[in-house]
Design an enzyme around this catalytic site. Sequence first.
Site, mmCIF file in Angstrom:
data_model
loop_
_atom_site.group_PDB
_atom_site.id
_atom_site.type_symbol
_atom_site.label_atom_id
_atom_site.label_comp_id
_atom_site.label_asym_id
_atom_site.label_seq_id
_atom_site.Cartn_x
_atom_site.Cartn_y
_atom_site.Cartn_z
ATOM 1 N N HIS A 296 -7.891 -30.526 37.970
ATOM 2 C CA HIS A 296 -9.223 -30.898 38.443
ATOM 3 C C HIS A 296 -9.120 -31.495 39.848
ATOM 4 O O HIS A 296 -8.213 -32.255 40.160
ATOM 5 C CB HIS A 296 -9.835 -31.930 37.494
ATOM 6 C CG HIS A 296 -11.233 -32.313 37.864
ATOM 7 N ND1 HIS A 296 -12.325 -31.579 37.484
ATOM 8 C CD2 HIS A 296 -11.710 -33.347 38.598
ATOM 9 C CE1 HIS A 296 -13.420 -32.142 37.944
ATOM 10 N NE2 HIS A 296 -13.075 -33.219 38.636
ATOM 11 N N SER B 258 -17.126 -30.353 40.902
ATOM 12 C CA SER B 258 -17.177 -31.332 39.828
ATOM 13 C C SER B 258 -18.608 -31.838 39.628
ATOM 14 O O SER B 258 -19.499 -31.061 39.305
ATOM 15 C CB SER B 258 -16.198 -32.468 40.123
ATOM 16 O OG SER B 258 -16.006 -33.287 38.998
ATOM 17 N N ASP C 48 -7.728 -28.424 33.477
ATOM 18 C CA ASP C 48 -8.854 -29.338 33.641
ATOM 19 C C ASP C 48 -9.641 -29.379 32.345
ATOM 20 O O ASP C 48 -9.964 -28.334 31.765
ATOM 21 C CB ASP C 48 -9.729 -28.829 34.790
ATOM 22 C CG ASP C 48 -10.960 -29.666 35.036
ATOM 23 O OD1 ASP C 48 -11.067 -30.777 34.485
ATOM 24 O OD2 ASP C 48 -11.829 -29.192 35.802
#
Length: 315
Positions: free
Chosen positions: A282, A152, A252
């Site tokens: 995610h 991320s 995501d």
Amino acid sequence: MNPLLRSVMRLFAAPRLNMREDYARVRRLQRQLAARPVPRYRAVDLRIDTGDGEREVPVRVFSPREQRREEVLLFLHGGGWVTGDIESYTPACATMADLTGCVVASVDYRLAPEHPFPAGLEDCWRIIRAILEAPWRLGAESAARIVLVGDSAGGNLAAASCLLLHERGLPMPQRQILLYPVTHWDHDPRTTPFLSARRHGADYRLTSTEVEDYLELYVPDPALRRDPLVSPLMASDLDGQPRTLLITAELDLLCDEGEAYGRALRDAGTEVRIHRVEGALHGFITLPRFARSLREAYEVIDEFLDAPLPDGGTP
């Protein structure tokens, strides 16, 4: 994902926190969750000089129960540049060490809003440079054994660090693993060029509002958010980047921008493998080790680590 479960996940994704005001609460909650009993692990805490003579960055080094590879995974955690740390990511890093058979070194870079851009990025690229110059600090026999990993916002910092190292003509890792990275500045469903952001911006694990809040905290100046060191997909020069494994999650909002960055790297001549985990949300790298999406991702990571090194050597 069946319609009932999809509806439930949307309820949990509904905005209940204002990240610009509640980030401290989220940090506390993450640490509390990470403090739950986890499988036994071996870890050593280090402080590594960044080379600027002013700051040492905490690094937690995890040893696997059975070391099967000589690679050391230098890990940059997620959390929107605002939350997450070596404490909250300890369960995920212990799992990473065991499932890959590698030593994992987790970097505790500075967080926004107390330390906005480029503070966290400076910590990351300086640590990467320091480790590549002296890989023995983490038990690696050579710099070629250092593999950069980020999830991320950590994937964003990994990509941006490599861009910066290349720009400055400094040594850089030969391999990187980017897990559902942030690579673009626009996540507004009304203006974003990415279908996944429009389709999943109000769903599931991460929302467009949350990403926008994180970006405002990390980069208060809107004009800077298009800088390639914030949005790597905006880079005009992607030459000389490490061999890359880019893993995305189907459900995501960051899925499409992550894959777009992988294609851009490939167009620039980098060897890239892009793998989308179907049905995944995610942040799945932090799930329990029995989770299907987690196991699938580590199967792909194992294949990447077992491939011949870029210089023709073998792992």
